[in-house]
Design a protein around this motif. Structure first.
Motif, PDB file in Angstrom:
ATOM      1  N   GLY A   1     164.515  37.646   5.889  1.00 10.00           N
ATOM      2  CA  GLY A   1     164.732  36.243   5.709  1.00 10.00           C
ATOM      3  C   GLY A   1     163.926  35.236   6.323  1.00 10.00           C
TER       4      GLY A   1
ATOM      5  N   ASP B   1     172.354  33.730   3.233  1.00 10.56           N
ATOM      6  CA  ASP B   1     171.901  34.897   4.406  1.00 10.56           C
ATOM      7  C   ASP B   1     171.734  34.243   5.791  1.00 10.56           C
ATOM      8  OD1 ASP B   1     172.290  36.614   2.133  1.00 10.56           O
ATOM      9  OD2 ASP B   1     170.055  36.872   1.900  1.00 10.56           O
ATOM     10  N   ALA B   2     171.372  33.239   6.357  1.00  8.93           N
ATOM     11  CA  ALA B   2     170.851  32.506   7.141  1.00  8.93           C
ATOM     12  C   ALA B   2     171.950  32.778   8.442  1.00  8.93           C
ATOM     13  CB  ALA B   2     170.577  31.108   7.368  1.00  8.93           C
TER      14      ALA B   2
ATOM     15  N   PHE C   1     168.508  39.634   8.266  1.00  7.77           N
ATOM     16  CA  PHE C   1     167.850  38.388   8.276  1.00  7.77           C
ATOM     17  C   PHE C   1     166.727  38.148   8.998  1.00  7.77           C
ATOM     18  CE2 PHE C   1     167.925  34.143   9.980  1.00  7.77           C
ATOM     19  CZ  PHE C   1     167.658  33.446   8.746  1.00  7.77           C
TER      20      PHE C   1
ATOM     21  N   PHE D   1     174.411  36.745  12.924  1.00  7.52           N
ATOM     22  CA  PHE D   1     173.045  37.020  11.833  1.00  7.52           C
ATOM     23  C   PHE D   1     173.367  38.478  11.079  1.00  7.52           C
ATOM     24  CE2 PHE D   1     169.941  34.338  14.441  1.00  7.52           C
ATOM     25  CZ  PHE D   1     170.248  33.268  13.638  1.00  7.52           C
TER      26      PHE D   1
ATOM     27  N   LEU E   1     161.908  29.638   6.179  1.00  4.09           N
ATOM     28  CA  LEU E   1     162.527  30.852   5.537  1.00  4.09           C
ATOM     29  C   LEU E   1     161.900  31.407   4.335  1.00  4.09           C
ATOM     30  CD1 LEU E   1     166.335  30.011   5.264  1.00  4.09           C
ATOM     31  CD2 LEU E   1     165.162  31.190   7.180  1.00  4.09           C
TER      32      LEU E   1
ATOM     33  N   GLU F   1     165.945  30.037   0.142  1.00  9.53           N
ATOM     34  CA  GLU F   1     167.439  29.867   0.373  1.00  9.53           C
ATOM     35  C   GLU F   1     167.761  28.359   0.334  1.00  9.53           C
ATOM     36  OE1 GLU F   1     170.799  30.895   3.754  1.00  9.53           O
ATOM     37  OE2 GLU F   1     169.445  32.206   3.125  1.00  9.53           O
TER      38      GLU F   1
END
Length: 217
Positions: free
Chosen positions: A168, A143-144, A164, A160, A122, A126
């Motif tokens: 992300g 946010d994953a 993302f 998702f 990522l 995160e």
């Protein structure tokens, strides 16, 4: 009609864990063994419901995008320490104007049942909380993953966020491999996301596997 302010709610099956939700955004509230709580991803306009009942010790911004609730929580909880990952800290401090401690401070304060995990692949810094309760293994994520509940669904499913993959992910293969390794070691019974519904059920591992597998196509 005035909209009723959100209130914290217990997470069934996990003592010491609550959430407070505003719209599609969720903050997770973790009880600390020496007293007080940590807020995982503080949400804007929920301070009034928290300040009356909680002794907030840590404000955890779990990636560099989840910073919009920080300023008002810092103002409300003067003794609370903002914390974030090394990767997220530069953007967090630039955007909020506040200093952020490192994760070691929070790790020392958390119950032994909670681990902080930094997913591979990522680009947002995160950090997840992995919580081992008596009958539950919970992934608290930013946010994953999100929890999707569409009309007619019997239960929420893992999904998702549309943003993302673009904002992300740094390395799709690395993230996919990392998640599948986590699943091989211990399968979660619950995802507690910052976006959307709580996800539970026997289909959870299959859903996660399908999501990360699709990243490789």
């Amino acid at each position: 009609m005035t909209r009723k302010a959100p209130l914290p709610e217990d997470v069934a099956g996990v003592p010491g864990l609550r959430t407070i939700r505003r719209g599609n955004l969720r903050c997770t509230i973790v009880d600390l063994p020496k007293g007080g709580v940590c807020l995982y991803s503080p949400v804007e306009k929920t301070v009034a419901a928290l300040s009356e009942t909680l002794d907030v010790r840590y404000l955890f911004a779990p990636n560099h995008y989840h910073n919009k609730g920080i300023a008002e929580h810092v103002d409300a909880f003067r003794d609370a320490k903002p914390v974030g990952s090394d990767a997220a800290r530069p953007r967090l401090e630039k955007v909020t104007g506040h200093g952020f401690g490192d994760l070691s401070q929070l790790r020392d304060a958390l119950p032994d049942s909670i681990s902080l995990v930094e997913p591979a692949g990522l680009k947002t810094g995160e950090v997840w909380m992995v919580i081992r309760a008596e009958d539950e293994l919970v992934w608290v994520v930013t946010d994953a993953f999100c929890g999707v509940l569409e009309k007619g669904d019997a239960r929420a499913r893992a999904g998702f966020l549309k943003t993302f993959p673009t904002y992300g992910l740094q390395d799709k293969q690395r993230f996919s491999d990392w998640v599948q390794q986590q699943l091989a070691e211990s399968e979660p019974t619950m995802i507690l996301p910052c976006h959307g519904e709580i996800v539970r059920g026997s289909e959870l591992t299959r859903e996660i596997t399908a999501l990360v597998g699709a990243l490789q196509t």
